[in-house]
Scaffold this motif. Structure first.
Motif, PDB file in Angstrom:
ATOM      1  N   ARG A 153      -7.514  -9.951  -1.907  1.00 42.78           N
ATOM      2  CA  ARG A 153      -6.262 -10.607  -1.551  1.00 42.78           C
ATOM      3  C   ARG A 153      -5.757 -11.297  -2.801  1.00 42.78           C
ATOM      4  NH1 ARG A 153      -1.511 -10.881   0.685  1.00 42.78           N
ATOM      5  NH2 ARG A 153      -1.002 -12.713   1.911  1.00 42.78           N
ATOM      6  N   THR A 188       8.122  -2.667 -10.656  1.00 41.37           N
ATOM      7  CA  THR A 188       7.651  -1.296 -10.463  1.00 41.37           C
ATOM      8  C   THR A 188       6.369  -1.305  -9.640  1.00 41.37           C
ATOM      9  OG1 THR A 188       8.571  -0.619 -12.586  1.00 41.37           O
ATOM     10  CG2 THR A 188       6.930   0.830 -11.602  1.00 41.37           C
ATOM     11  N   GLN A 189       6.350  -0.529  -8.600  1.00 46.97           N
ATOM     12  CA  GLN A 189       5.158  -0.445  -7.755  1.00 46.97           C
ATOM     13  C   GLN A 189       4.756   1.008  -7.587  1.00 46.97           C
ATOM     14  OE1 GLN A 189       4.848  -2.811  -4.111  1.00 46.97           O
ATOM     15  NE2 GLN A 189       6.747  -3.807  -4.699  1.00 46.97           N
ATOM     16  N   ASP A 190       3.490   1.267  -7.752  1.00 44.98           N
ATOM     17  CA  ASP A 190       2.921   2.588  -7.502  1.00 44.98           C
ATOM     18  C   ASP A 190       1.821   2.455  -6.466  1.00 44.98           C
ATOM     19  OD1 ASP A 190       4.012   4.647  -9.605  1.00 44.98           O
ATOM     20  OD2 ASP A 190       3.736   2.783 -10.690  1.00 44.98           O
ATOM     21  N   THR A 244      -0.852   4.737  -4.059  1.00 45.24           N
ATOM     22  CA  THR A 244      -1.444   6.042  -3.762  1.00 45.24           C
ATOM     23  C   THR A 244      -2.373   5.893  -2.574  1.00 45.24           C
ATOM     24  OG1 THR A 244      -1.379   6.622  -6.109  1.00 45.24           O
ATOM     25  CG2 THR A 244      -2.779   7.959  -4.695  1.00 45.24           C
ATOM     26  N   GLN A 302      -4.863  -2.799  -7.857  1.00 47.98           N
ATOM     27  CA  GLN A 302      -5.753  -3.029  -6.716  1.00 47.98           C
ATOM     28  C   GLN A 302      -6.322  -1.696  -6.261  1.00 47.98           C
ATOM     29  OE1 GLN A 302      -3.343  -5.162  -3.787  1.00 47.98           O
ATOM     30  NE2 GLN A 302      -4.502  -7.017  -4.200  1.00 47.98           N
ATOM     31  N   TYR A 303      -7.612  -1.697  -6.016  1.00 47.34           N
ATOM     32  CA  TYR A 303      -8.284  -0.503  -5.540  1.00 47.34           C
ATOM     33  C   TYR A 303      -8.939  -0.819  -4.197  1.00 47.34           C
ATOM     34  CZ  TYR A 303      -8.075   0.648 -10.533  1.00 47.34           C
ATOM     35  OH  TYR A 303      -7.658   0.864 -11.819  1.00 47.34           O
ATOM     36  N   ASP A 304      -8.796   0.104  -3.279  1.00 48.44           N
ATOM     37  CA  ASP A 304      -9.653   0.067  -2.111  1.00 48.44           C
ATOM     38  C   ASP A 304      -9.306  -1.028  -1.103  1.00 48.44           C
ATOM     39  OD1 ASP A 304     -11.719   0.795  -0.461  1.00 48.44           O
ATOM     40  OD2 ASP A 304     -13.218  -0.394  -1.488  1.00 48.44           O
ATOM     41  N   GLY A 305      -8.420  -1.897  -1.389  1.00 46.06           N
ATOM     42  CA  GLY A 305      -8.216  -3.049  -0.517  1.00 46.06           C
ATOM     43  C   GLY A 305      -7.097  -2.847   0.469  1.00 46.06           C
ATOM     44  N   SER A 306      -7.174  -3.522   1.595  1.00 49.15           N
ATOM     45  CA  SER A 306      -6.124  -3.441   2.596  1.00 49.15           C
ATOM     46  C   SER A 306      -5.427  -4.773   2.803  1.00 49.15           C
ATOM     47  CB  SER A 306      -6.702  -2.954   3.925  1.00 49.15           C
ATOM     48  OG  SER A 306      -7.714  -3.829   4.367  1.00 49.15           O
ATOM     49  N   LEU A 307      -5.914  -5.823   2.186  1.00 49.31           N
ATOM     50  CA  LEU A 307      -5.293  -7.123   2.388  1.00 49.31           C
ATOM     51  C   LEU A 307      -4.070  -7.308   1.519  1.00 49.31           C
ATOM     52  CD1 LEU A 307      -8.452  -9.397   2.695  1.00 49.31           C
ATOM     53  CD2 LEU A 307      -7.096  -8.362   4.487  1.00 49.31           C
ATOM     54  N   GLY A 308      -4.001  -6.634   0.408  1.00 54.08           N
ATOM     55  CA  GLY A 308      -2.777  -6.582  -0.354  1.00 54.08           C
ATOM     56  C   GLY A 308      -2.486  -7.813  -1.180  1.00 54.08           C
ATOM     57  N   MET A 309      -1.208  -7.953  -1.508  1.00 52.60           N
ATOM     58  CA  MET A 309      -0.817  -9.025  -2.407  1.00 52.60           C
ATOM     59  C   MET A 309       0.522  -9.623  -2.000  1.00 52.60           C
ATOM     60  SD  MET A 309       0.540  -7.013  -5.773  1.00 52.60           S
ATOM     61  CE  MET A 309      -1.001  -6.108  -5.953  1.00 52.60           C
ATOM     62  N   MET A 320      -2.850  -0.901   9.285  1.00 55.05           N
ATOM     63  CA  MET A 320      -3.216  -1.843   8.234  1.00 55.05           C
ATOM     64  C   MET A 320      -4.298  -1.303   7.326  1.00 55.05           C
ATOM     65  SD  MET A 320      -1.306  -4.447   8.282  1.00 55.05           S
ATOM     66  CE  MET A 320      -0.060  -3.221   8.552  1.00 55.05           C
ATOM     67  N   VAL A 346       2.916  -3.093 -10.520  1.00 54.05           N
ATOM     68  CA  VAL A 346       1.871  -3.093  -9.509  1.00 54.05           C
ATOM     69  C   VAL A 346       1.387  -1.669  -9.300  1.00 54.05           C
ATOM     70  CG1 VAL A 346       1.364  -3.463  -7.073  1.00 54.05           C
ATOM     71  CG2 VAL A 346       2.726  -5.134  -8.322  1.00 54.05           C
ATOM     72  N   MET A 347       0.088  -1.500  -9.317  1.00 53.78           N
ATOM     73  CA  MET A 347      -0.510  -0.214  -8.982  1.00 53.78           C
ATOM     74  C   MET A 347      -1.566  -0.442  -7.926  1.00 53.78           C
ATOM     75  SD  MET A 347      -0.908   1.798 -12.610  1.00 53.78           S
ATOM     76  CE  MET A 347      -1.360   3.309 -11.761  1.00 53.78           C
ATOM     77  N   GLN A 348      -1.427   0.253  -6.822  1.00 53.48           N
ATOM     78  CA  GLN A 348      -2.424   0.178  -5.755  1.00 53.48           C
ATOM     79  C   GLN A 348      -2.965   1.576  -5.532  1.00 53.48           C
ATOM     80  OE1 GLN A 348       0.166  -1.854  -2.888  1.00 53.48           O
ATOM     81  NE2 GLN A 348      -1.204  -3.607  -3.009  1.00 53.48           N
ATOM     82  N   LEU A 349      -4.257   1.683  -5.674  1.00 55.95           N
ATOM     83  CA  LEU A 349      -4.871   3.002  -5.742  1.00 55.95           C
ATOM     84  C   LEU A 349      -6.045   3.096  -4.790  1.00 55.95           C
ATOM     85  CD1 LEU A 349      -4.896   3.061  -9.633  1.00 55.95           C
ATOM     86  CD2 LEU A 349      -3.345   4.370  -8.197  1.00 55.95           C
ATOM     87  N   PRO A 350      -6.420   4.308  -4.412  1.00 53.56           N
ATOM     88  CA  PRO A 350      -7.580   4.485  -3.533  1.00 53.56           C
ATOM     89  C   PRO A 350      -8.878   4.216  -4.285  1.00 53.56           C
ATOM     90  CG  PRO A 350      -6.687   6.605  -4.180  1.00 53.56           C
ATOM     91  CD  PRO A 350      -5.737   5.572  -4.704  1.00 53.56           C
ATOM     92  N   GLY A 354      -3.949   0.754   4.854  1.00 52.45           N
ATOM     93  CA  GLY A 354      -3.521   1.052   3.507  1.00 52.45           C
ATOM     94  C   GLY A 354      -3.239  -0.192   2.701  1.00 52.45           C
ATOM     95  N   HIS A 355      -2.786   0.037   1.484  1.00 56.19           N
ATOM     96  CA  HIS A 355      -2.422  -1.083   0.630  1.00 56.19           C
ATOM     97  C   HIS A 355      -1.168  -1.774   1.151  1.00 56.19           C
ATOM     98  CE1 HIS A 355      -4.778   1.362  -2.394  1.00 56.19           C
ATOM     99  NE2 HIS A 355      -5.361   0.195  -2.455  1.00 56.19           N
ATOM    100  N   LYS A 356      -1.055  -3.002   0.732  1.00 55.37           N
ATOM    101  CA  LYS A 356       0.093  -3.784   1.179  1.00 55.37           C
ATOM    102  C   LYS A 356       0.530  -4.693   0.037  1.00 55.37           C
ATOM    103  CE  LYS A 356       1.470  -6.840   4.984  1.00 55.37           C
ATOM    104  NZ  LYS A 356       2.392  -5.904   5.654  1.00 55.37           N
ATOM    105  N   GLN A 389      -0.335  -9.902   8.429  1.00 57.98           N
ATOM    106  CA  GLN A 389      -0.026  -8.483   8.352  1.00 57.98           C
ATOM    107  C   GLN A 389       0.529  -7.974   9.666  1.00 57.98           C
ATOM    108  OE1 GLN A 389      -3.465  -6.462   7.016  1.00 57.98           O
ATOM    109  NE2 GLN A 389      -3.579  -7.584   5.137  1.00 57.98           N
TER     110      GLN A 389
END
Lengths: 212, 259
Positions: free
Chosen positions: A163, B77-79, B81, A179-186, B60, A199-203, B62-64, B30
């Motif tokens: 988070r 910029t947001q990416d 995957t 961020q990797y792997d997380g579901s709580l986000g930012m 919920m 911002v990069m959010q990746l598996p 996935g990424h957020k 969320q």
């Protein structure tokens, strides 16, 4: 007494930091239930190394200083407070750690590295031209950053159930996150002109080694 | 210790105390955001869809990301995957830019911009995605690109001299442009089958372009209220396709080409 030169080289090799003409303070503790407190006025370098559980470290510096805390074990706490043009490093390996960094002044640098679950990292910088970096690996991490001033940078890499909360107030500030792997986000809140957010959010499969 | 540092210390202590509470409260936060709905559900034949996510509430897993910026000349910029991700950007001010790129299934992206001379760009690859851009002000530009099936794209612009562009490839997708004001331009390009395109422009001196190629059973609808408006609709692969234009006002021009 062991030589401090290799230790300081290891701790400070990553980035440039204000050169201090002041003193050097070093504490090394192994075992549980330890506490360490360092206070410096004027330029200097302070380092605390703790191995064990239930440790506690506090560093307070005024001037152009460098502070470093390295903790291995569970239930650790580290807190750094600096006023001037400083560099602060906290490295924690283990679970249940918490780290806080507070810096006032210009051209400060703050770095927190945490590995393990249940970590919390908080960085606060007041002034301009500051830079803060937080790297967390493991599950259940939490990171919060507050920067007030202009030309500041914050970088965060997280993997796990992370988070992230970021607040920046001022002009020409930047924020860069992975961020990797997380579901709580930012949650990111920025106010000012000339701001830059990446911002990069990746598996999880794309997880890279954190830090530099 | 200075007064400022003392205040910082108090703030940090508060943050530390609040951290576990914040972490524990994330699920509720969320859920609240997820319940807002998507950027526009499927539109009926007579008009655009209202608020709500035609794909259902996002999971919920996935990424957020939730980002707000206030000020001018800011970039974002947001990416993302993965699947079931949510990206929300809110920018207040002028000359700002926001870009969101998502790949995977069931992703949602929202961009809200308040001010003038802003740009918003969303790209989604995958199916069952939802993208929404809302811009309040003038001289703004919004671009959306989606590839896959069952995608939904919505652009809502209030003000004048705005430009909205949507490109969809795949099947069973929907594109909606809502422009309130004058001297606006809406462009929709779709390739594939069972696609739906809708443009609603209220005001004068607006231009709407709809192009559907390479499929069948597509539907293009364009509604313009006001005067001195122009609409262009082109469809190729017209089997079961419908082009429909409705203009109310004076000195309007409409062009339809099916082949």
């Amino acid at each position: 007494m062991r030589s401090l030169v290799p230790l300081m080289s290891l701790a400070f090799a990553l980035v440039s930091f204000p050169v201090s003409a002041g003193g050097l303070a070093y504490i090394e503790q192994s075992g549980g239930g330890n506490r360490a407190v360092q206070s410096q006025t004027g330029g200097g370098s302070a380092e605390i190394r703790q191995t064990g559980s239930g440790d506690y470290a506090i560093q307070t510096q005024t001037g152009a200083n460098t502070a470093s805390v390295m903790q291995n074990g569970s239930g650790n706490w580290a807190s750094q407070t600096q006023n001037g043009s400083n560099a602060a490093y906290i490295s924690q390996a283990g679970s249940g750690n918490r780290a806080t960094q507070m810096q006032d002044g210009a051209a400060n640098y703050a770095l927190i590295r945490q590995s393990g679950g249940g970590n919390v990292a908080i960085a606060v910088q007041n002034g301009s031209g500051n830079r803060s970096e937080t790297y967390q690996t493991g599950g259940g991490n939490y990171s919060s950053s507050l920067q007030q001033g202009s030309g500041n940078q914050f970088t965060s890499h997280q993997s796990g159930g992370e988070r992230l909360i970021v607040d920046q107030i001022g002009n020409n500030n930047s924020f860069d996150s992975r961020q990797y792997d997380g579901s709580l986000g930012m949650t990111v809140r920025m106010a000012g002109n000339g701001l830059d957010i990446k911002v990069m959010q990746l598996p999880p499969a794309a997880t890279a080694a954190p830090g530099k | 210790m200075s007064k400022k540092m003392l205040l910082n210390a108090v703030a940090v202590i508060a943050l530390l105390v609040a951290a576990p509470m914040i972490m524990a409260g994330d699920a509720a936060a969320q859920t609240s955001e997820a319940s807002r709905g998507g950027p526009g559900g499927p539109g009926g034949p007579g008009g655009p869809g209202g608020p709500g996510n035609g794909n259902g509430a996002p999971s919920m897993s996935g990424h957020k990301a939730y980002i707000t910026e206030s000020g001018n000349y800011n970039t974002n910029t947001q990416d993302q995957t993965g699947s079931k991700q949510t990206s929300t950007n809110v920018q207040s001010g002028s000359n700002n830019g926001a870009t969101t790129r998502q790949s995977g299934k069931e992703n949602t992206a929202y961009i809200t911009q308040r001010g003038n001379y802003n740009t918003a760009n969303q790209t989604q690859t995958g199916e069952s995605g939802a993208a929404g851009i809302t811009q309040g002000g003038s001289n703004n530009r919004a671009d959306q690109t989606q590839g896959g099936k069952d995608n939904t794209a919505t652009i809502d612009q209030g003000g004048n001299y705005n430009t909205a562009s949507q490109t969809q490839t795949g099947t069973d997708s929907e594109a909606t442009i809502l422009q309130g004001g004058s001297y606006n331009t809406g462009v929709q390009t779709q390739s594939g089958s069972d696609q739906y395109a809708y443009i609603l422009q209220s005001g004068n001196n607006n231009q709407g372009y709809q192009t559907q190629t390479g499929g069948s059973d597509n539907r293009a609808e364009l509604t313009q209220g006001g005067s001195f408006n122009t609409s262009y609709q082109t469809q190729s692969g017209v089997s079961g396709s419908v082009a429909w234009a409705n203009q109310s006002g004076s000195n309007n021009t409409s062009s339809q080409n099916q082949h």
